[in-house]
Write a protein that holds these residues in place. Structure first.
Motif, PDB file in Angstrom:
ATOM      1  N   SER A 117       0.844  -1.210   0.000  1.00 55.85           N
ATOM      2  CA  SER A 117       0.000   0.000   0.000  1.00 55.85           C
ATOM      3  C   SER A 117       0.868   1.245   0.000  1.00 55.85           C
ATOM      4  N   LYS A 118       1.915   1.263   0.815  1.00 54.38           N
ATOM      5  CA  LYS A 118       2.818   2.413   0.857  1.00 54.38           C
ATOM      6  C   LYS A 118       3.496   2.629  -0.484  1.00 54.38           C
ATOM      7  N   GLU A 119       3.931   1.537  -1.104  1.00 48.65           N
ATOM      8  CA  GLU A 119       4.598   1.644  -2.413  1.00 48.65           C
ATOM      9  C   GLU A 119       3.629   2.162  -3.456  1.00 48.65           C
ATOM     10  N   LEU A 120       2.386   1.672  -3.388  1.00 46.74           N
ATOM     11  CA  LEU A 120       1.374   2.117  -4.336  1.00 46.74           C
ATOM     12  C   LEU A 120       1.095   3.615  -4.138  1.00 46.74           C
ATOM     13  N   SER A 121       1.006   4.036  -2.885  1.00 46.82           N
ATOM     14  CA  SER A 121       0.772   5.460  -2.594  1.00 46.82           C
ATOM     15  C   SER A 121       1.939   6.296  -3.087  1.00 46.82           C
ATOM     16  N   ARG A 122       3.144   5.844  -2.874  1.00 43.89           N
ATOM     17  CA  ARG A 122       4.336   6.565  -3.306  1.00 43.89           C
ATOM     18  C   ARG A 122       4.353   6.700  -4.824  1.00 43.89           C
ATOM     19  N   LEU A 123       4.035   5.585  -5.529  1.00 43.72           N
ATOM     20  CA  LEU A 123       4.027   5.628  -6.996  1.00 43.72           C
ATOM     21  C   LEU A 123       2.928   6.536  -7.524  1.00 43.72           C
ATOM     22  N   ARG A 124       1.764   6.547  -6.854  1.00 47.33           N
ATOM     23  CA  ARG A 124       0.668   7.439  -7.278  1.00 47.33           C
ATOM     24  C   ARG A 124       1.080   8.906  -7.083  1.00 47.33           C
ATOM     25  N   ALA A 125       1.757   9.176  -5.948  1.00 50.91           N
ATOM     26  CA  ALA A 125       2.213  10.541  -5.692  1.00 50.91           C
ATOM     27  C   ALA A 125       3.236  10.984  -6.733  1.00 50.91           C
ATOM     28  N   LEU A 126       4.164  10.099  -7.070  1.00 52.52           N
ATOM     29  CA  LEU A 126       5.154  10.421  -8.106  1.00 52.52           C
ATOM     30  C   LEU A 126       4.477  10.658  -9.446  1.00 52.52           C
ATOM     31  N   ALA A 127       3.483   9.814  -9.751  1.00 51.46           N
ATOM     32  CA  ALA A 127       2.775   9.964 -11.021  1.00 51.46           C
ATOM     33  C   ALA A 127       2.002  11.288 -11.045  1.00 51.46           C
ATOM     34  N   ALA A 128       1.387  11.628  -9.911  1.00 48.40           N
ATOM     35  CA  ALA A 128       0.629  12.883  -9.841  1.00 48.40           C
ATOM     36  C   ALA A 128       1.566  14.076  -9.949  1.00 48.40           C
ATOM     37  N   ALA A 129       2.776  13.972  -9.304  1.00 52.28           N
ATOM     38  CA  ALA A 129       3.751  15.061  -9.361  1.00 52.28           C
ATOM     39  C   ALA A 129       4.271  15.235 -10.780  1.00 52.28           C
ATOM     40  N   ALA A 130       4.338  14.144 -11.522  1.00 53.83           N
ATOM     41  CA  ALA A 130       4.826  14.229 -12.900  1.00 53.83           C
ATOM     42  C   ALA A 130       3.710  14.609 -13.846  1.00 53.83           C
ATOM     43  N   GLY A 131       2.503  14.699 -13.328  1.00 51.81           N
ATOM     44  CA  GLY A 131       1.379  15.102 -14.153  1.00 51.81           C
ATOM     45  C   GLY A 131       0.804  13.956 -14.966  1.00 51.81           C
ATOM     46  N   LEU A 132       1.048  12.741 -14.559  1.00 53.55           N
ATOM     47  CA  LEU A 132       0.492  11.589 -15.273  1.00 53.55           C
ATOM     48  C   LEU A 132      -0.840  11.199 -14.661  1.00 53.55           C
ATOM     49  N   GLU A 133      -1.702  10.747 -15.514  1.00 56.66           N
ATOM     50  CA  GLU A 133      -2.997  10.295 -15.033  1.00 56.66           C
ATOM     51  C   GLU A 133      -2.860   8.818 -14.642  1.00 56.66           C
ATOM     52  N   VAL A 134      -3.279   8.461 -13.443  1.00 53.97           N
ATOM     53  CA  VAL A 134      -3.158   7.097 -12.939  1.00 53.97           C
ATOM     54  C   VAL A 134      -4.508   6.426 -13.012  1.00 53.97           C
ATOM     55  N   GLU A 135      -4.505   5.279 -13.685  1.00 60.03           N
ATOM     56  CA  GLU A 135      -5.745   4.515 -13.755  1.00 60.03           C
ATOM     57  C   GLU A 135      -5.725   3.490 -12.635  1.00 60.03           C
ATOM     58  N   THR A 136      -6.830   3.395 -11.950  1.00 55.02           N
ATOM     59  CA  THR A 136      -6.927   2.397 -10.882  1.00 55.02           C
ATOM     60  C   THR A 136      -7.883   1.311 -11.320  1.00 55.02           C
ATOM     61  N   ALA A 137      -7.536   0.109 -10.998  1.00 55.70           N
ATOM     62  CA  ALA A 137      -8.403  -1.019 -11.354  1.00 55.70           C
ATOM     63  C   ALA A 137      -9.594  -0.987 -10.426  1.00 55.70           C
ATOM     64  N   SER A 138     -10.765  -1.107 -11.024  1.00 56.08           N
ATOM     65  CA  SER A 138     -11.962  -1.054 -10.184  1.00 56.08           C
ATOM     66  C   SER A 138     -12.015  -2.298  -9.311  1.00 56.08           C
ATOM     67  N   GLY A 139     -12.351  -2.093  -8.050  1.00 53.81           N
ATOM     68  CA  GLY A 139     -12.484  -3.210  -7.117  1.00 53.81           C
ATOM     69  C   GLY A 139     -11.176  -3.658  -6.517  1.00 53.81           C
ATOM     70  N   MET A 140     -10.090  -2.955  -6.774  1.00 47.54           N
ATOM     71  CA  MET A 140      -8.787  -3.363  -6.267  1.00 47.54           C
ATOM     72  C   MET A 140      -8.736  -3.352  -4.748  1.00 47.54           C
TER      73      MET A 140
END
Length: 160
Positions: A117-140
């Motif tokens: 979960s921490k790694e996923l949060s870190r990667l989402r934050a990096l993606a958001a900081a880089a301006g990338l749109e992150v797709e999340t799998a529904s029901g994950m």
């Protein structure tokens, strides 16, 4: 002269020699003729008993061979039992080392979930900081929750 002649004692002397070779042969044949009935009976008896005697010899030989094979198999069995015991001891040692407490397993799974979960949060934050749109799998999140509940149920079943 007559009186002197009367006083002379006459002893007869046989002037014959003994033929020992002829006497030996004659005695040999007499003994042979006396032994012939018993030798014939013995020969007939041996002829009747010979097959049974041969069968006994063969049976003794086979028994001796089987005894040798039994001894060899006993030695092999002893070696295999020693190997089996050594393997069992090795497995016991390995199994004791690898055997884990179900609570310990669950704790490890929870730590792994937190780290993921921490790694996923870190990667989402990096993606958001880089301006990338992150797709999340529904029901994950539901799936992760389901895995945790299943693991807890498995641990509870193992404890019972």
């Amino acid at each position: 002269f007559g009186q002197q002649a009367m006083s002379v004692k006459v002893q007869a002397k046989v002037n014959a020699s003994v033929d020992y070779d002829a006497l030996e042969e004659e005695l040999f044949w007499q003994v042979h003729e006396l032994q012939l009935p018993s030798l014939t009976a013995e020969s007939e008896a041996w002829t009747a008993v010979k097959p049974a005697y041969d069968a006994q010899l063969e049976a003794r030989r086979l028994v001796a061979e089987e005894k040798e094979r039994v001894e060899v198999l006993k030695q092999e069995l002893a070696q295999l039992e020693e190997q089996n015991e050594a393997t069992r001891a090795s497995r016991r040692t390995t199994a004791d080392g690898q055997r884990r407490d179900p609570k310990h397993v669950l704790k490890g799974l929870r730590k792994q979930k937190e780290a993921s979960s921490k790694e996923l949060s870190r990667l989402r934050a990096l993606a958001a900081a880089a301006g990338l749109e992150v797709e999340t799998a529904s029901g994950m999140p539901d799936m992760v929750q389901h895995i945790a509940v299943s693991a807890e149920a498995t641990v509870a079943a193992a404890e019972d």
